[in-house]
Enzyme design. Structure first.
Site, PDB file in Angstrom:
ATOM      1  N   ASN A  24       0.839  -1.213   0.000  1.00  0.00           N
ATOM      2  CA  ASN A  24       0.000   0.000   0.000  1.00  0.00           C
ATOM      3  C   ASN A  24       0.871   1.258   0.000  1.00  0.00           C
ATOM      4  OD1 ASN A  24      -3.074  -0.355   0.152  1.00  0.00           O
ATOM      5  ND2 ASN A  24      -2.313  -1.985   1.470  1.00  0.00           N
ATOM      6  N   ARG A 101      -0.582  -2.477  14.838  1.00  0.00           N
ATOM      7  CA  ARG A 101      -0.580  -2.185  16.271  1.00  0.00           C
ATOM      8  C   ARG A 101      -1.907  -1.531  16.630  1.00  0.00           C
ATOM      9  NH1 ARG A 101       2.454  -4.548  19.395  1.00  0.00           N
ATOM     10  NH2 ARG A 101       2.337  -2.855  20.909  1.00  0.00           N
ATOM     11  N   ASN A 117      -7.106   4.597   7.919  1.00  0.00           N
ATOM     12  CA  ASN A 117      -6.663   3.205   7.931  1.00  0.00           C
ATOM     13  C   ASN A 117      -7.314   2.483   6.759  1.00  0.00           C
ATOM     14  OD1 ASN A 117      -5.478   0.777   8.994  1.00  0.00           O
ATOM     15  ND2 ASN A 117      -7.484   0.194   9.801  1.00  0.00           N
ATOM     16  N   HIS A 119      -8.623  -1.418   5.904  1.00  0.00           N
ATOM     17  CA  HIS A 119      -8.900  -2.696   6.555  1.00  0.00           C
ATOM     18  C   HIS A 119      -9.388  -3.673   5.489  1.00  0.00           C
ATOM     19  CE1 HIS A 119      -9.902  -5.446   9.759  1.00  0.00           C
ATOM     20  NE2 HIS A 119     -11.063  -5.658   9.160  1.00  0.00           N
ATOM     21  N   LEU A 154     -12.059   0.059  17.432  1.00  0.00           N
ATOM     22  CA  LEU A 154     -11.172  -0.689  16.527  1.00  0.00           C
ATOM     23  C   LEU A 154     -11.880  -1.038  15.214  1.00  0.00           C
ATOM     24  CD1 LEU A 154      -8.381  -2.141  16.228  1.00  0.00           C
ATOM     25  CD2 LEU A 154      -9.552  -4.201  17.033  1.00  0.00           C
ATOM     26  N   GLN A 183      -7.201  -3.993  -5.306  1.00  0.00           N
ATOM     27  CA  GLN A 183      -8.235  -2.976  -5.073  1.00  0.00           C
ATOM     28  C   GLN A 183      -7.776  -1.947  -4.033  1.00  0.00           C
ATOM     29  OE1 GLN A 183     -11.215  -2.943  -6.791  1.00  0.00           O
ATOM     30  NE2 GLN A 183     -10.215  -4.565  -7.937  1.00  0.00           N
TER      31      GLN A 183
END
Ligand code: GAR
Length: 224
Positions: A24, A101, A117, A119, A154, A183
């Site tokens: 990424n 983390r 972020n 995911h 989270l 993607q």
């Protein structure tokens, strides 16, 4: 970032946090070079010695900071050091790119509204680990990835953009991970570009694009 007073365009300063391969990160490096992303990657911060992403950063001439979490006796002390090192680079936006983390509430609050972020699941499905295997076990016919603002929950912050792929029971979790990564490399720099253009904001725990609230999974990406 858009600078309307002078009519010029100032580049968005990024600090990218990684733990591993950094594919990424590479998509950000490539997008910054091609001009698809109007940003300077000021630094790459990594918590794992020997992570391949550090090599990618060095090859691109980007400053690197290694902060080995095993040398810290608490999450608080590790995160405090992380904040100090990140802030030396005065970033506009912090990118978590496979940074494995869990971050403390004070870290998350410090970067409120400018911490993203990615995911590897179609959030809100499958926060946490082993996402693709969980999708297979559930008999899902789609898997994917989601870029979201980071909040104290989270993998639970407001979604920005999501890309999905078709999966079948013949797939392994590794097959899916490879296809989903392709993607990820499309949607993550795109989300950062929206931020750089001043189009993407976090307000009252909602992600807004061009002042419109994004729906639960975020913008549904389809390759142009
Ligand atoms: C990516 O698939 C990313 O979505 C995932 O780690 C991988 C990092 O790959 N992130 C998480 O699981 C965060 N919870 P990369 O190092 O090649 O970019």
């Amino acid at each position: 970032m858009a600078n309307s007073s002078s009519g010029t365009s100032v580049k968005c300063r990024l600090v990218i946090l990684i733990s591993g391969s950094g594919s990424n990160l590479q998509s950000f490096i490539d997008a910054a070079i091609s001009g698809d992303l109007n940003a300077d990657i000021a630094a790459v911060v990594c918590n794992r010695p020997g992570a391949y992403g550090l090599e990618r950063a060095a090859n691109a001439g980007i400053a690197t900071e290694l902060i080995d979490h095993t040398l810290y006796d608490s999450r608080d002390s590790f995160d405090a050091e992380l904040v100090q090192r990140i802030d030396r680079f005065t970033p506009d936006l912090i990118i978590l790119a496979g940074f494995m983390r869990i971050l403390t509430p004070s870290f998350v609050q410090h970067y409120h509204g400018r911490l993203l972020n990615i995911h590897p699941s179609l959030l809100p499905k499958y926060p946490g680990l082993h996402t693709h295997q969980r999708a297979l076990d559930a008999g899902d016919d789609k898997a994917g990835a989601t870029v979201h603002f980071v909040t104290e929950q989270l993998d639970g912050g407001p979604a920005i953009i999501q890309a999905s792929i078709d999966i079948s029971e013949q797939d392994t979790a590794d097959d899916i991970a490879k296809r989903v990564l392709v993607q990820e490399h499309q949607i993550y720099p795109l989300a950062a570009q929206w931020f750089a253009e001043g189009r993407l904001t976090l307000r009252d725990n909602r992600a807004l694009l061009d002042n419109e609230e994004l729906s639960t999974g975020g913008f549904q990406y389809t390759k142009p």
